[in-house]
Scaffold this motif. Structure first.
Motif, PDB file in Angstrom:
ATOM      1  N   SER A 338      21.463  37.384  69.987  1.00 23.33           N
ATOM      2  CA  SER A 338      21.845  36.693  71.230  1.00 23.33           C
ATOM      3  C   SER A 338      22.643  37.634  72.111  1.00 23.33           C
ATOM      4  O   SER A 338      22.396  37.736  73.322  1.00 23.33           O
ATOM      5  CB  SER A 338      22.702  35.457  70.967  1.00 23.33           C
ATOM      6  OG  SER A 338      22.273  34.737  69.893  1.00 23.33           O
ATOM      7  N   ALA A 339      23.614  38.313  71.500  1.00 23.82           N
ATOM      8  CA  ALA A 339      24.416  39.260  72.279  1.00 23.82           C
ATOM      9  C   ALA A 339      23.528  40.332  72.875  1.00 23.82           C
ATOM     10  O   ALA A 339      23.707  40.749  74.032  1.00 23.82           O
ATOM     11  CB  ALA A 339      25.478  39.889  71.391  1.00 23.82           C
ATOM     12  N   GLY A 340      22.523  40.765  72.094  1.00 21.92           N
ATOM     13  CA  GLY A 340      21.604  41.791  72.574  1.00 21.92           C
ATOM     14  C   GLY A 340      20.776  41.302  73.746  1.00 21.92           C
ATOM     15  O   GLY A 340      20.562  42.035  74.714  1.00 21.92           O
ATOM     16  N   ALA A 341      20.324  40.032  73.673  1.00 21.82           N
ATOM     17  CA  ALA A 341      19.524  39.484  74.773  1.00 21.82           C
ATOM     18  C   ALA A 341      20.355  39.448  76.051  1.00 21.82           C
ATOM     19  O   ALA A 341      19.872  39.797  77.134  1.00 21.82           O
ATOM     20  CB  ALA A 341      19.032  38.089  74.409  1.00 21.82           C
ATOM     21  N   VAL A 342      21.624  39.040  75.943  1.00 30.43           N
ATOM     22  CA  VAL A 342      22.506  39.034  77.111  1.00 30.43           C
ATOM     23  C   VAL A 342      22.643  40.446  77.662  1.00 30.43           C
ATOM     24  O   VAL A 342      22.541  40.688  78.865  1.00 30.43           O
ATOM     25  CB  VAL A 342      23.904  38.486  76.724  1.00 30.43           C
ATOM     26  CG1 VAL A 342      24.891  38.702  77.853  1.00 30.43           C
ATOM     27  CG2 VAL A 342      23.814  37.020  76.382  1.00 30.43           C
ATOM     28  N   GLU A 343      22.815  41.413  76.746  1.00 29.25           N
ATOM     29  CA  GLU A 343      23.058  42.770  77.192  1.00 29.25           C
ATOM     30  C   GLU A 343      21.826  43.381  77.849  1.00 29.25           C
ATOM     31  O   GLU A 343      21.930  44.073  78.867  1.00 29.25           O
ATOM     32  CB  GLU A 343      23.489  43.618  76.001  1.00 29.25           C
ATOM     33  CG  GLU A 343      24.141  44.899  76.432  1.00 29.25           C
ATOM     34  CD  GLU A 343      24.331  45.826  75.270  1.00 29.25           C
ATOM     35  OE1 GLU A 343      24.397  45.336  74.132  1.00 29.25           O
ATOM     36  OE2 GLU A 343      24.422  47.038  75.508  1.00 29.25           O
ATOM     37  N   VAL A 344      20.647  43.097  77.262  1.00 31.40           N
ATOM     38  CA  VAL A 344      19.425  43.667  77.829  1.00 31.40           C
ATOM     39  C   VAL A 344      19.236  43.161  79.253  1.00 31.40           C
ATOM     40  O   VAL A 344      18.880  43.909  80.156  1.00 31.40           O
ATOM     41  CB  VAL A 344      18.213  43.308  76.951  1.00 31.40           C
ATOM     42  CG1 VAL A 344      16.916  43.584  77.676  1.00 31.40           C
ATOM     43  CG2 VAL A 344      18.258  44.085  75.659  1.00 31.40           C
ATOM     44  N   ARG A 345      19.518  41.855  79.495  1.00 29.05           N
ATOM     45  CA  ARG A 345      19.230  41.296  80.809  1.00 29.05           C
ATOM     46  C   ARG A 345      20.393  41.445  81.790  1.00 29.05           C
ATOM     47  O   ARG A 345      20.201  41.626  82.982  1.00 29.05           O
ATOM     48  CB  ARG A 345      18.831  39.822  80.650  1.00 29.05           C
ATOM     49  CG  ARG A 345      18.089  39.285  81.820  1.00 29.05           C
ATOM     50  CD  ARG A 345      16.918  40.178  82.249  1.00 29.05           C
ATOM     51  NE  ARG A 345      15.689  39.894  81.560  1.00 29.05           N
ATOM     52  CZ  ARG A 345      14.888  40.833  81.045  1.00 29.05           C
ATOM     53  NH1 ARG A 345      15.204  42.115  81.123  1.00 29.05           N
ATOM     54  NH2 ARG A 345      13.783  40.500  80.444  1.00 29.05           N
ATOM     55  N   TYR A 346      21.637  41.366  81.295  1.00 29.57           N
ATOM     56  CA  TYR A 346      22.774  41.394  82.217  1.00 29.57           C
ATOM     57  C   TYR A 346      23.471  42.747  82.255  1.00 29.57           C
ATOM     58  O   TYR A 346      24.406  42.941  83.024  1.00 29.57           O
ATOM     59  CB  TYR A 346      23.772  40.292  81.862  1.00 29.57           C
ATOM     60  CG  TYR A 346      23.267  38.917  82.208  1.00 29.57           C
ATOM     61  CD1 TYR A 346      23.627  38.301  83.396  1.00 29.57           C
ATOM     62  CD2 TYR A 346      22.387  38.262  81.362  1.00 29.57           C
ATOM     63  CE1 TYR A 346      23.135  37.049  83.721  1.00 29.57           C
ATOM     64  CE2 TYR A 346      21.887  37.017  81.677  1.00 29.57           C
ATOM     65  CZ  TYR A 346      22.267  36.412  82.858  1.00 29.57           C
ATOM     66  OH  TYR A 346      21.774  35.183  83.189  1.00 29.57           O
ATOM     67  N   GLY A 347      23.073  43.653  81.362  1.00 22.97           N
ATOM     68  CA  GLY A 347      23.562  45.018  81.450  1.00 22.97           C
ATOM     69  C   GLY A 347      24.972  45.245  80.976  1.00 22.97           C
ATOM     70  O   GLY A 347      25.505  46.335  81.135  1.00 22.97           O
ATOM     71  N   THR A 348      25.614  44.220  80.417  1.00 25.26           N
ATOM     72  CA  THR A 348      26.965  44.434  79.907  1.00 25.26           C
ATOM     73  C   THR A 348      27.196  43.501  78.739  1.00 25.26           C
ATOM     74  O   THR A 348      26.489  42.497  78.574  1.00 25.26           O
ATOM     75  CB  THR A 348      28.031  44.174  80.983  1.00 25.26           C
ATOM     76  OG1 THR A 348      29.315  44.449  80.420  1.00 25.26           O
ATOM     77  CG2 THR A 348      27.997  42.733  81.454  1.00 25.26           C
ATOM     78  N   LEU A 354      31.162  38.742  82.101  1.00 23.02           N
ATOM     79  CA  LEU A 354      30.116  37.739  81.979  1.00 23.02           C
ATOM     80  C   LEU A 354      30.718  36.351  82.182  1.00 23.02           C
ATOM     81  O   LEU A 354      31.925  36.168  82.031  1.00 23.02           O
ATOM     82  CB  LEU A 354      29.468  37.815  80.597  1.00 23.02           C
ATOM     83  CG  LEU A 354      28.635  39.061  80.337  1.00 23.02           C
ATOM     84  CD1 LEU A 354      28.461  39.266  78.851  1.00 23.02           C
ATOM     85  CD2 LEU A 354      27.283  38.951  81.008  1.00 23.02           C
ATOM     86  N   GLY A 355      29.867  35.372  82.506  1.00 21.26           N
ATOM     87  CA  GLY A 355      30.362  34.010  82.638  1.00 21.26           C
ATOM     88  C   GLY A 355      29.253  33.070  83.025  1.00 21.26           C
ATOM     89  O   GLY A 355      28.235  33.473  83.607  1.00 21.26           O
ATOM     90  N   GLY A 356      29.415  31.793  82.670  1.00 17.28           N
ATOM     91  CA  GLY A 356      28.518  30.747  83.140  1.00 17.28           C
ATOM     92  C   GLY A 356      27.092  30.820  82.646  1.00 17.28           C
ATOM     93  O   GLY A 356      26.184  30.299  83.296  1.00 17.28           O
ATOM     94  N   LEU A 357      26.877  31.449  81.484  1.00 20.00           N
ATOM     95  CA  LEU A 357      25.492  31.572  81.038  1.00 20.00           C
ATOM     96  C   LEU A 357      24.942  30.281  80.445  1.00 20.00           C
ATOM     97  O   LEU A 357      23.734  30.137  80.297  1.00 20.00           O
ATOM     98  CB  LEU A 357      25.362  32.700  79.994  1.00 20.00           C
ATOM     99  CG  LEU A 357      25.632  34.113  80.474  1.00 20.00           C
ATOM    100  CD1 LEU A 357      25.132  35.116  79.466  1.00 20.00           C
ATOM    101  CD2 LEU A 357      24.940  34.366  81.797  1.00 20.00           C
ATOM    102  N   ALA A 358      25.823  29.325  80.095  1.00 20.99           N
ATOM    103  CA  ALA A 358      25.333  28.110  79.441  1.00 20.99           C
ATOM    104  C   ALA A 358      24.360  27.364  80.344  1.00 20.99           C
ATOM    105  O   ALA A 358      23.341  26.851  79.888  1.00 20.99           O
ATOM    106  CB  ALA A 358      26.503  27.215  79.059  1.00 20.99           C
ATOM    107  N   GLY A 359      24.659  27.304  81.640  1.00 24.76           N
ATOM    108  CA  GLY A 359      23.773  26.623  82.566  1.00 24.76           C
ATOM    109  C   GLY A 359      22.510  27.417  82.855  1.00 24.76           C
ATOM    110  O   GLY A 359      21.420  26.867  82.961  1.00 24.76           O
TER     111      GLY A 359
END
Lengths: 527, 103
Positions: A338-348, A354-359
């Protein structure tokens, strides 16, 4: 028939790796070989679990030498479960690597296969020196993977990782030499019970156990783990988290059960260190500021829980420890993905950026929160069952202090995972998906010209990967395919939690094979 | 005794070098540690109580133990590969290795 194929689990990934090292193209063939090999091992692992059900021990003697002289490959319930779990995790991580575009770098597939070959060999071998070789086979590709993939600090992480693990390997090798010098054999079955009878063997084998503890990341020799895992690429970090430290843990379980025969003289000492590991890991995680470093410290904490099972030696403690081991591998890999998916798409992966990804990312948020709850130990996920049986075992062994630490460290885990959830998934949206060439590539160019120049291929590939991602997707969200690997593992954790009885039954069989080693010895050397 | 002293000197030198700044020195430290481990294996084979493996000079049971030599051979190969890799890493990462300078 099933036993004859045991060495193949070690040989087939290595062979496939050698082929892929030479033949790079076309990319679909590379992917097919990678997924096909790991998938075949997974299928074979399931067959092994079925075949070892009921306490059967399968042995394959290499070169048809008689038992005791041959280097044996042995599978009992414990190794069968581990082979299945590691193959499943590797398959899921490989799927993530393919979706994230990491396997476009053509060394990804061959090195991951070689790594997996080493893992499978270490899980199935019945010989101390062969265990050393398999762990080296596992580590050598990791050295390359960690310094080839990842952000601008990958070479720094690589240096720490390699020097540390080399030192641990040197200690391991010294230990094996001492054991051979003292007793004249390195066959697990012939070593059985030797450390309980002779203090010299106990000390020699102690050197081996220290080396394995170094590789597992037990406090106070855990510092390398949180310094390296956050720096490598997402898919590689997930693979490492699922496989590496767990092989060390497996070897500690196996050696303590066989060679020390569960000797009670050293157990109090072990309980103390495992309590320290649980508490230190969970406390350190609270103060970290990137997702993966929080996860890395929680992993250190988890290693304490797992090895508490061997410290509370007995059918109950071992079954609980093995159950927790399997649960932890699945959940930790899910979180890293999950952390990797966030990093691949959001770059950090920084919490404050980061913030507000739940929505925005409901699928990913569900995968993350499920795995996080499981890590903390909430029902109905597998973590609840895992911690519950560990607590039961601690009470049964009157280790009340350990029970207290289990609960306290769980609270701290709740705190650190809650912090990640709050800052990454709740609150205002602070960052849009990254549609530039990517943070890593940009900062890499600014700070470490020399690194990119010195290791031009890696840098170029990173650039290429980013631009490729830009060209093929609109990049407004984490695509379902990128979230799917993490989601699958969260669902596996949910499944284990709901059907805990079934897996617990299997881990009890595995524990029975460790407390009563007679069938293992009988199968390997026939006495 | 010679072997024991040799191993001791190699380990001391290896540990000293591993604790130095700079990856090249650390690499040489690991080379020394690897040699120490190899000698330890030969010592574990019982060099004092065994004869050279030449046919007709001693009973089969008295001849040198081949197993530690096989171990050493494997360990040498692994050490060799890792030494090369460490040197490559030292060359590739020399630009960002801040451990070379005193802080």
């Amino acid at each position: 028939m099933i036993a004859t194929a045991l060495p193949l689990v070690f040989a087939a990934p290595l062979l496939a790796s050698a082929i892929l090292m030479v033949v790079h193209r076309p990319i679909w063939a590379r992917r097919a070989v990678l997924v096909g090999t790991v998938g075949a091992v997974l299928a074979y692992g399931v067959v092994l679990v079925a075949a070892t059900n009921g306490g059967t021990v399968l042995v394959a003697d290499i070169g048809l030498w008689p038992g005791g002289i041959a280097i044996p490959f042995v599978a009992d319930m414990f190794s069968a479960l581990m082979v299945t779990a590691t193959a499943l995790l590797t398959l899921v991580c490989v799927a993530f690597g393919i979706v994230a575009g990491e396997d476009e770098q053509h060394y990804f597939a061959p090195f991951v296969l070689a790594l997996y070959g080493g893992v499978a060999g270490a899980l199935l071998t019945g010989d101390l020196f062969n265990l050393f070789v398999c762990i080296e086979v596992m580590l050598l590709p990791s050295y390359v993977l960690i310094s080839m993939f990842g952000g601008e600090n990958r070479l720094k992480a690589g240096r720490i990782y390699i020097t540390y693990n080399l030192l641990a390997s040197a200690v391991f090798l010294f230990g094996v030499a001492f054991v051979y010098g003292v007793i004249g054999t390195v066959n697990f079955a012939e070593l059985a019970g030797a450390a309980k009878e002779s203090t010299a063997v106990a000390v020699a084998m102690g050197v081996v156990l220290v080396a394995l503890a170094m590789k597992s990341g037990v406090v106070p020799v855990h510092g390398w783990l949180p310094r390296t895992y956050p720096e490598t690429s997402p898919a590689i970090a997930a693979i490492f988290s699922g496989l590496h430290t767990k092989v060390g843990i497996y070897a500690i379980y196996r050696l303590y059960a066989l060679v020390y025969d569960g000797d009670e003289r050293f157990l109090g000492f072990a309980v103390l260190f495992m309590c320290l590991t649980m508490a230190f890991g969970a406390m350190s995680a609270v103060g970290e500021d990137t997702i993966r470093s929080v996860l890395a410290f929680n992993m250190v904490s988890g290693i304490g829980y797992i090895l508490l099972g061997v410290a509370l030696f007995g059918p109950l403690g071992l079954a609980a420890g093995i159950f927790y081991l399997l649960h932890h591998m699945v959940v930790k890999t899910s979180l890293f993905l999950s952390a990797g998916a966030v990093e691949v798409r959001y770059g950090t992966q920084r919490l404050d950026e980061l913030g507000g990804l739940a929505g925005r990312e409901p699928l990913l948020a569900f995968a993350f929160v499920g795995a996080a709850l499981s890590l903390i130990g909430m029902p109905p996920f597998s973590g609840f069952a895992g911690k519950f049986v560990l607590l039961q075992a601690s009470f049964a062994e009157s280790a009340y202090f350990a029970a207290f630490i289990i609960l306290a460290a769980s609270l701290l885990t709740l705190l650190s995972m809650g912090r990640v959830w709050n800052s990454v998934f709740w609150g205002p949206v602070r960052r849009e998906p990254d549609d530039t060439t990517g943070t890593a590539a940009v900062t890499g160019a600014a700070d470490t010209d020399a690194v990119v120049a010195g290791n031009g291929e890696g840098g170029a590939v990173l650039q290429k990967r980013r631009t490729h991602a830009k060209a093929t997707s609109p990049l407004t969200h984490v695509s379902p395919a990128l979230a799917a690997p993490a989601l699958v593992l969260t669902l596996v954790s949910l499944g284990i939690g709901l059907g805990a009885e079934g897996l617990l039954n299997l881990t009890q069989q595995a524990a029975a094979g460790l407390t009563d080693t007679s069938s293992y010895i009988e199968a390997v050397i026939g006495r | 005794m010679t072997l024991a002293l040799g191993i001791g000197v190699l380990v001391a030198g290896g540990v000293f070098l591993v604790l130095q700044r700079g990856l090249v020195r650390i690499t040489f430290g690991f080379v020394l540690l690897g040699h120490a481990a190899n000698l330890l294996f030969l010592a574990a084979g019982g060099t004092q109580r065994r004869e050279p493996p030449i046919e007709g000079t001693a009973a089969l049971g008295q001849m040198a133990d081949p197993l530690p030599q096989a171990f050493v051979l494997t360990a040498i190969v692994i050490t060799f590969g890792i030494t090369i890799y460490l040197l490559v890493l030292a060359a590739a990462g020399k630009g960002d290795d801040d451990t070379e300078r005193l802080p």
